[in-house]
Design an enzyme around this catalytic site. Sequence first.
Site, PDB file in Angstrom:
ATOM      1  N   ASP A  12      66.435 -50.784 -87.639  1.00 46.72           N
ATOM      2  CA  ASP A  12      66.112 -51.672 -86.533  1.00 46.72           C
ATOM      3  C   ASP A  12      66.257 -50.841 -85.254  1.00 46.72           C
ATOM      4  O   ASP A  12      66.838 -49.756 -85.275  1.00 46.72           O
ATOM      5  CB  ASP A  12      67.072 -52.859 -86.556  1.00 46.72           C
ATOM      6  N   ASP A  14      66.790 -52.197 -81.345  1.00 47.73           N
ATOM      7  CA  ASP A  14      67.805 -52.691 -80.411  1.00 47.73           C
ATOM      8  C   ASP A  14      69.092 -53.045 -81.152  1.00 47.73           C
ATOM      9  O   ASP A  14      69.077 -53.824 -82.106  1.00 47.73           O
ATOM     10  CB  ASP A  14      67.286 -53.936 -79.684  1.00 47.73           C
ATOM     11  N   ASP A 171      71.397 -54.716 -87.220  1.00 46.56           N
ATOM     12  CA  ASP A 171      72.585 -55.383 -86.685  1.00 46.56           C
ATOM     13  C   ASP A 171      72.439 -56.894 -86.620  1.00 46.56           C
ATOM     14  O   ASP A 171      73.284 -57.576 -86.038  1.00 46.56           O
ATOM     15  CB  ASP A 171      72.895 -54.854 -85.280  1.00 46.56           C
TER      16      ASP A 171
END
Length: 222
Positions: A12, A14, A171
Amino acid sequence: MKGPSPQAVLFDLDGTLIDSAPDLGAAADKMRTDRGLPPLPLADYRPMAGAGARGMLGIAFGLTPESPEFAALREEFFMNYETRMLFDTHVFVGVTELIDALVAREMPWGIVTNKAARFTDPLVAATPQFATASAVVSGDTTPHAKPHPEPLLEAARRLGVDPTRCIYVGDDERDIVAGRAAGMMTLAATYGYMGANADFTCWKADGRVESPLEVLQWLNVA
């Protein structure tokens, strides 16, 4: 989790590779100050930075995507963010060393984000560490965004690697849901944003990493 050793790593963006919370928060906070509202501290925005416009407008104005004014304010947020998305965004500590290690191992890697390409492409181009990415899939690259598995499957196709031989690191719970649906090993990046009330233990990830370099420990798991 036992099985064949991974042949590629996907991330991922960000909250996993980059800390973009300062610019995302500033874009939303400008909307507040433009309306005569007091600014909010970055600490208020940071936990929800991984949720993009949804998270930022939720903190700034208490809005949800179902709110009647959400669509118009989202585009205003996007315009603010587009003008400053490279001001204070930076890779997390350890990301440069992690990517260098993957390149040294000749292990292909890529990025799969829900960020639209209008933001992803300039960010990737402006970040020297990302020059070796073999696949970059944005939220509008395929007809579906995460938690649908299609963006991850598209990245695997671009890398020429079977999805079951890929690791996906993220996250947010939707990262883990998407990775599992794609048949990939999943790692929860607990150093990222995680969300205000996130409980990664419920995500059913195959493991967790408390820093980017810990990903290297999962490259030989057969």
